[in-house]
Write an enzyme that holds these catalytic residues in place. Structure first.
Site, mmCIF file in Angstrom:
data_model
loop_
_atom_site.group_PDB
_atom_site.id
_atom_site.type_symbol
_atom_site.label_atom_id
_atom_site.label_comp_id
_atom_site.label_asym_id
_atom_site.label_seq_id
_atom_site.Cartn_x
_atom_site.Cartn_y
_atom_site.Cartn_z
ATOM 1 N N GLU A 292 94.808 124.192 -12.167
ATOM 2 C CA GLU A 292 93.892 123.164 -11.666
ATOM 3 C C GLU A 292 93.137 122.520 -12.825
ATOM 4 O O GLU A 292 93.134 123.035 -13.944
ATOM 5 C CB GLU A 292 92.938 123.759 -10.632
ATOM 6 C CG GLU A 292 92.104 124.938 -11.114
ATOM 7 C CD GLU A 292 90.913 124.540 -11.968
ATOM 8 O OE1 GLU A 292 90.292 123.505 -11.677
ATOM 9 O OE2 GLU A 292 90.608 125.276 -12.921
ATOM 10 N N THR A 325 93.481 129.102 -12.595
ATOM 11 C CA THR A 325 92.378 128.225 -12.998
ATOM 12 C C THR A 325 92.531 127.872 -14.474
ATOM 13 O O THR A 325 93.256 128.542 -15.218
ATOM 14 C CB THR A 325 91.017 128.901 -12.812
ATOM 15 O OG1 THR A 325 90.815 129.871 -13.868
ATOM 16 C CG2 THR A 325 90.908 129.605 -11.477
ATOM 17 N N ASP A 326 91.834 126.845 -14.911
ATOM 18 C CA ASP A 326 91.699 126.634 -16.342
ATOM 19 C C ASP A 326 90.600 127.571 -16.852
ATOM 20 O O ASP A 326 89.940 128.282 -16.090
ATOM 21 C CB ASP A 326 91.402 125.169 -16.650
ATOM 22 C CG ASP A 326 91.965 124.744 -18.000
ATOM 23 O OD1 ASP A 326 92.045 125.594 -18.906
ATOM 24 O OD2 ASP A 326 92.320 123.566 -18.166
ATOM 25 N N TRP A 327 90.403 127.542 -18.153
ATOM 26 C CA TRP A 327 89.563 128.524 -18.852
ATOM 27 C C TRP A 327 88.143 128.595 -18.260
ATOM 28 O O TRP A 327 87.383 127.634 -18.305
ATOM 29 C CB TRP A 327 89.476 128.135 -20.318
ATOM 30 C CG TRP A 327 88.809 129.137 -21.217
ATOM 31 C CD1 TRP A 327 87.491 129.434 -21.279
ATOM 32 C CD2 TRP A 327 89.450 129.958 -22.211
ATOM 33 N NE1 TRP A 327 87.251 130.388 -22.237
ATOM 34 C CE2 TRP A 327 88.440 130.731 -22.838
ATOM 35 C CE3 TRP A 327 90.767 130.115 -22.642
ATOM 36 C CZ2 TRP A 327 88.711 131.630 -23.857
ATOM 37 C CZ3 TRP A 327 91.029 131.015 -23.670
ATOM 38 C CH2 TRP A 327 90.015 131.763 -24.261
#
Length: 782
Positions: A292, A325-327
């Site tokens: 995402e 998810t991203d970071w």
């Protein structure tokens, strides 16, 4: 199979390392060539969960399940001496049951700045060995940003950036870059590439413009489809392939003010029309995973959006793979965007409202502890965990981790293969775009006395940009030494082409903060026949690349102006986004945009300068003439003035290419009845030419909705020898003309449609067809 143990330690307070990363001196002789499975050997992507995976899920505890949904960055398992901390690995695997790690030690205080496939594999294998003995005894999946080749693996062939790959108008290179990245990533014991990146690069100020496949939905879709196939291939059987990851879903490429992660304002019907198609193409190609997007769209956090991550991604686009998810993006809802009260609130909403499977929590235990508490208190059902864990374990099974958890050491000998390097150079050769060539100042002649100046001509790292050895590229201290010979420069390319040592002077620094011995530069320019000036950008990624204005530094522009008073100037741009040129556009006799051509881009640039290769790249973005045009696109509404420096699709070659008038097989365009547009192209010389042929449409009016200026509908690239003519046919279907309206219905409005071939390169090569449709008929509804 017993892995070779990496340099490891147990927890210790004794720190003897000075913190300065060293070169990994591991050497090997890459195989000159090797066989591989091509683009035809493709399996479908993720599908139904296997029964044995369901049984495995049922045997896990809540803690085991939550751990599988956690991804931790590698820096948390590296000690103060830059070595793998086995005690830390055991903590994460045994206490938290972590199912995934990510990143390279080289980005997180590992001992080496660029890990060889051998050293990297020793590291990942040592982690894997612990995972198989501790906790739930499930192999971990390792994710890596292998975004343009295995750029974090020493010797891995670093390809041109995504924007340059798109400029080839040849999807073969998106496939090749993915295939080679996969092989080299698996050699390092990693299994999952966070790539390809398929955001539309709309606001050209954006620091991530170079990572993507340009601004056009169709071009991006074709590149994304081929890229996914390259990374994955037959990934359920072929252990030289990795899981790909379509990212960033969705709308990331239009930050309101051009800064990374800035909010985006994109109407939902426009999102479906322009931004979704590349992701749909990637899903249709079988992408195993998705990521995402950072930030918010229309004020709504993507990370918490039921619409974007459940309704759109899962239901409408039918994505069945694993979503990460991203970071730190769940925690960022509370800590950055203020879309949640706290991290517990954010975690609860993410699990309740979306279909996210894995949290790249990265830096701490928060997701694990909070999720366990939410499940045990009954706020989140265990069934919700089962859904995600099943997808995660299925992915691990598909990648062969239950049967082949360790790195295949034999793949290391294929890393840096001359075959791969030539492939990367061919990609660069076909991407480099000639934008101006006044009085045919190019190609250079072997008899020309040429002065070469500028900071980008003697640098490998500037050709690589960000995501190149390190996240932000090599540091100033590392310079080009970090490559240890796995790369070249424009100057070494010039020497190879001319068999002479070029005269070079730096003239100005990369940031444009100072001239370097400018009086001597001007004196040398007066003695030269022509001057080649290499300009561009420092390496950067994400928010570190934010800029306040698009224009190049003043001293870069002034340098060209001063030298142009003396001799003809050829400007070579090495840049991740189309920087404003100011007076350079007028003062330079020739301008070449090389984008970020990768570590091996020097020779291709030299070959094009000297006519050994005829440039055939075309702009995959609109090149702005002013700051106000930063977000101009080829698909903007047709009534808005479109006068950029250079249009999308523009590019020149050294040959005289002519096009016949375009003809169509039928001048009535109806649903279910494709028509063919045909044009004859002739190369009058004096060089062989690879010619991109682009088919566009422009609907002359559209009831109630402003039509696009132009939409790219098809393209191909043809080889033409001198004197050769070829007839090219491209197909157009009425369904291409469908658009999403504000009621989220996809339909067609009848009208005359202009069919154009290369409208901004070849003028007046067009014809008109009549589009027929029932405007009340809905092809699709969101």
């Amino acid at each position: 199979m017993n892995p070779v143990l990496a340099e490891t330690s147990s927890a210790s307070d004794i720190c003897t390392w000075d913190g300065i990363q060293r070169l990994d001196n591991t050497t090997w002789k890459p195989e000159p060539s090797y066989a591989f499975h091509g683009q035809g050997d493709i399996l479908p992507g993720p599908g139904p969960i296997d029964r044995d995976i369901y049984r495995m899920v049922q045997q896990l505890t809540i803690e085991d399940k939550v751990g599988q949904m956690m991804q931790i960055q590698v820096g948390l398992i590296i000690d103060c001496n830059g070595q793998l901390n086995k005690t830390a690995v055991e903590y994460w695997v045994e206490k938290w049951r972590v199912g995934s790690f990510l990143e390279t030690p080289g980005n997180h205080n590992g001992l080496y700045n660029w890990y060889s496939p051998q050293k990297f594999a020793e590291f990942t294998d040592a982690v894997q060995e612990i995972a198989l003995k501790k906790g739930p005894k499930i192999p971990v999946i390792w994710g890596l940003d292998s975004v343009r080749g295995a750029n974090y693996v020493k010797g891995g062939t670093i390809f041109p950036a995504g924007i340059a790959t798109a400029a080839t108008f040849n999807p073969k290179y998106a496939f090749d870059a993915g295939r080679i990245a996969a092989k080299d990533s698996r050699a390092a014991g990693t299994h999952w590439a966070f790539a390809p990146i398929m955001d539309l690069a709309v606001n050209k100020l954006w620091s991530r413009t170079y990572e993507n496949f340009g601004e056009d939905p169709y071009l991006s879709s074709q590149m994304a489809h081929s890229s996914i196939q390259g990374y994955q291939g037959n990934y359920k059987r072929d252990r030289t392939r990795v899981a790909a990851c379509l990212k960033h879903f969705i709308g990331y490429g239009y930050p309101f003010d051009g800064s990374d992660r800035a909010n985006r304002h994109i109407a939902t019907h426009e999102m479906l029309e322009y931004y979704v198609p590349p992701f749909k193409a990637a899903i249709d190609a079988g992408s195993a995973t998705a990521m995402e997007s950072y930030g918010v769209v229309n004020g709504e956090a993507v990370m918490l959006s039921h619409y974007y991550l459940q309704e759109l991604l899962r239901k409408q686009l039918k994505f069945e793979g694993m979503l990460v998810t991203d970071w730190g993006e769940i925690n960022s809802q509370a800590q950055m965007y203020f879309t949640a009260k706290d991290t517990k609130h954010a975690t609860q909403m993410a699990l309740q409202q979306t279909s996210v499977d894995m949290s790249m929590v990265a830096d701490d235990e928060s997701f694990g502890q909070i999720t366990i508490d939410l499940v045990k208190s009954g706020v989140i059902s265990e069934r919700r965990l089962d859904e995600s864990v099943a997808r995660i374990l299925q992915l691990k099974k598909d990648l062969g981790l239950f049967t082949h958890p360790f790195a295949d050491k034999s793949l290391a000998r294929l890393v840096g293969s001359p075959q791969d390097i030539e492939d990367a150079r061919n990609a660069a050769r076909e991407s480099i775009t000639l934008l101006k060539n006044h009085k045919n100042v190019l190609p250079l002649k072997s008899t020309d006395k040429v002065l070469f100046i500028g900071p980008t001509l003697n640098s490998t790292r500037y050709m690589g940009g960000g995501w190149n050895v390190h996240w932000q590229g090599p540091s100033d201290q590392e310079g080009d030494s970090v490559y240890q010979g796995f790369g070249d420069t424009v100057l070494t390319g010039i020497k190879t082409v001319t068999q002479k040592t070029p005269q070079f002077m730096p003239a100005v620094d990369i940031d444009g903060s100072k001239f370097i011995d400018i009086d001597s530069v001007i004196a040398a320019a007066k003695k030269a026949d022509k001057v080649v000036v290499g300009l561009g950008e420092h390496t950067y990624a994400e928010n570190f690349g934010n800029i306040g204005k698009l224009q190049l530094p003043d001293k870069h522009i002034e340098l060209v102006a001063r030298v142009a008073k003396e001799k003809p100037v050829i400007v070579v741009l090495v840049q991740g986004r189309p920087r404003g040129l100011g007076s350079i556009a007028d003062n330079a006799h020739a301008i070449i945009n090389t984008y970020l051509p990768g570590a091996y881009g020097g020779l291709p640039i030299a070959e094009i300068l000297y006519g050994k290769v005829n440039p055939s790249g075309r702009l995959p973005v609109t090149y702005p003439a002013t700051e106000a045009q930063a977000s101009s696109t080829i698909w903007q509404s047709s009534y808005v003035e479109y006068k950029p420096q250079w249009a999308f699709g523009f590019g020149l070659g050294y040959s005289n290419i002519t096009y016949s008038n375009v003809t169509v097989s039928c001048n009535q365009l109806k649903m279910g009845s494709p028509i063919t547009a045909t044009v004859t192209i002739t190369n009058h010389g004096p060089y062989p030419q690879k010619e991109p042929v682009q088919l566009y449409t422009h609907q002359q009016y559209r009831a109630g909705y402003a039509p696009d200026l132009y939409r790219l509908r098809a393209f191909t690239k043809v080889d033409l020898e001198v004197g050769q003519s070829k007839t090219v046919s491209l197909q157009l279907v009425a369904e291409d003309m469908a658009f999403w309206d504000r009621r989220l219905r996809k339909r067609i409005e009848p009208a005359p449609v202009t069919v154009a071939i290369n409208p901004y390169t070849q003028q007046n090569i067009d014809t008109v067809v009549q589009l027929h449709a029932d405007p009340g008929y809905v092809l699709e509804e969101a």
